[in-house]
Design an enzyme around this catalytic site. Structure first.
Site, PDB file in Angstrom:
ATOM      1  N   ALA A  24       9.482-124.835  79.638  1.00 41.50           N
ATOM      2  CA  ALA A  24       9.456-124.055  80.885  1.00 41.50           C
ATOM      3  C   ALA A  24       8.949-122.626  80.682  1.00 41.50           C
ATOM      4  CB  ALA A  24      10.851-124.053  81.516  1.00 41.50           C
ATOM      5  N   GLU A  25       9.667-121.813  79.913  1.00 40.57           N
ATOM      6  CA  GLU A  25       9.320-120.382  79.837  1.00 40.57           C
ATOM      7  C   GLU A  25       7.882-120.136  79.393  1.00 40.57           C
ATOM      8  OE1 GLU A  25      12.238-117.736  78.003  1.00 40.57           O
ATOM      9  OE2 GLU A  25      13.665-119.356  78.026  1.00 40.57           O
ATOM     10  N   ILE A  55      18.739-103.418  80.994  1.00 37.53           N
ATOM     11  CA  ILE A  55      18.665-103.399  82.461  1.00 37.53           C
ATOM     12  C   ILE A  55      17.980-102.102  82.877  1.00 37.53           C
ATOM     13  CG2 ILE A  55      20.070-103.248  84.567  1.00 37.53           C
ATOM     14  CD1 ILE A  55      21.807-105.443  83.447  1.00 37.53           C
ATOM     15  N   HIS A  69      13.539-115.501  83.010  1.00 38.54           N
ATOM     16  CA  HIS A  69      14.979-115.701  82.794  1.00 38.54           C
ATOM     17  C   HIS A  69      15.221-117.182  82.476  1.00 38.54           C
ATOM     18  CE1 HIS A  69      19.233-114.935  83.086  1.00 38.54           C
ATOM     19  NE2 HIS A  69      19.327-116.074  83.737  1.00 38.54           N
TER      20      HIS A  69
HETATM   21  C1  GAR Z   1      14.106-115.888  76.278  1.00 32.74           C
HETATM   22  O1  GAR Z   1      14.782-117.111  76.380  1.00 32.74           O
HETATM   23  C2  GAR Z   1      14.174-115.135  77.594  1.00 32.74           C
HETATM   24  O2  GAR Z   1      14.082-115.958  78.717  1.00 32.74           O
HETATM   25  C3  GAR Z   1      15.526-114.513  77.492  1.00 32.74           C
HETATM   26  O3  GAR Z   1      15.660-114.122  76.141  1.00 32.74           O
HETATM   27  C4  GAR Z   1      14.838-114.948  75.313  1.00 32.74           C
HETATM   28  C5  GAR Z   1      13.890-114.078  74.517  1.00 32.74           C
HETATM   29  O4  GAR Z   1      13.163-114.821  73.591  1.00 32.74           O
HETATM   30  N1  GAR Z   1      15.667-113.421  78.412  1.00 32.74           N
HETATM   31  C6  GAR Z   1      16.787-113.144  79.061  1.00 32.74           C
HETATM   32  O5  GAR Z   1      17.826-113.748  78.888  1.00 32.74           O
HETATM   33  C7  GAR Z   1      16.696-111.990  80.037  1.00 32.74           C
HETATM   34  N2  GAR Z   1      17.784-112.034  80.978  1.00 32.74           N
HETATM   35  P1  GAR Z   1      11.783-114.313  72.981  1.00 32.74           P
HETATM   36  O6  GAR Z   1      12.017-112.899  72.434  1.00 32.74           O
HETATM   37  O7  GAR Z   1      11.497-115.294  71.864  1.00 32.74           O
HETATM   38  O8  GAR Z   1      10.738-114.342  74.067  1.00 32.74           O
END
Ligand code: GAR
Length: 203
Positions: free
Chosen positions: A182-183, A95, A112
């Site tokens: 989505a992401e 954070i 998120h």
């Molecule tokens: C992802 O799902 C992202 O949205 C989440 O952590 C993961 C990271 O994956 N972030 C959070 O929860 C932030 N609050 P990655 O390292 O494979 O991108």
């Protein structure tokens, strides 16, 4: 046209970083360029993804910092070395204080893994978000990209995408589907949109 300089902040596997790198290669991101990847953890696989793509990878180890202020000062120093215009939090599990976020208004975005305002704020990160969604029994979840301000997951929403929950989902299967559907789509879209805005503002 001078592109917006982008820094991607990571903590773990870096699949969202990979989606950004791929989008840059494909020209989906054309108004900005990833100049540096910064991790708070040594050994994060995201660092390896950056190196493989020929992008500078820097570690700012949070646990070696005596205070949040020291950690953030170190981040700011790397960001100014690379003349960064846009900061993308892509699985960055720290954070940031108001002292940091207020220096970059509308210049920090975060992905998120839920439809904000559900399952967000302090304590909701990574797999925990999907565990909470399954526990609540919601039938639809998704991902959100938003600007970062002093309220955790509280800044203005840029894009959201909904994803269905199936009866046999586990937190792991749900996490993967939310990332894939989505992401990995809305994060590059938002990176391009905000980069475009930065470039336009310069004119
Ligand atoms: C992802 O799902 C992202 O949205 C989440 O952590 C993961 C990271 O994956 N972030 C959070 O929860 C932030 N609050 P990655 O390292 O494979 O991108």
């Amino acid at each position: 046209m001078k592109k917006a300089n982008i820094a991607v902040l990571v903590s773990g596997g870096g699949t969202n970083l990979q989606a950004l790198i791929n989008a840059q290669k494909k020209g989906i991101i054309e108004s900005g360029e990833i100049k540096v990847v910064i991790s708070n953890k040594d050994g994060a696989f995201a660092l390896e993804r950056a190196r493989r793509a020929g992008i500078d990878a820097v570690v700012v180890p949070k646990k070696e910092c005596k205070s949040q202020a020291e950690f953030e000062e170190k981040l700011v120093s790397v960001l100014s070395d690379y003349k960064i215009d846009l900061i993308i939090l892509a699985g960055f599990m720290c954070i940031l204080s108001e002292n940091f976020t207020s220096r970059f208004p509308k210049r920090i975005i975060n992905v998120h893994p839920s439809l904000i305002p559900s399952f967000c704020g302090e304590g909701f990160y990574g797999l925990r978000v999907h565990e909470a969604a399954l526990q609540k029994g919601v039938k639809v979840t998704g991902a959100t990209v938003h600007f970062v301000n002093e309220i955790p997951d509280g800044g203005e929403i840029i894009f959201q995408k909904a994803v269905a929950i199936y009866e046999d989902d586990t937190p792991e299967t749900l996490q993967k589907r939310v990332m894939r559907l989505a992401e990995w789509k809305i994060l590059p879209m938002a990176a391009e949109k905000v980069s475009q805005d930065i470039v336009k503002e310069r004119k």
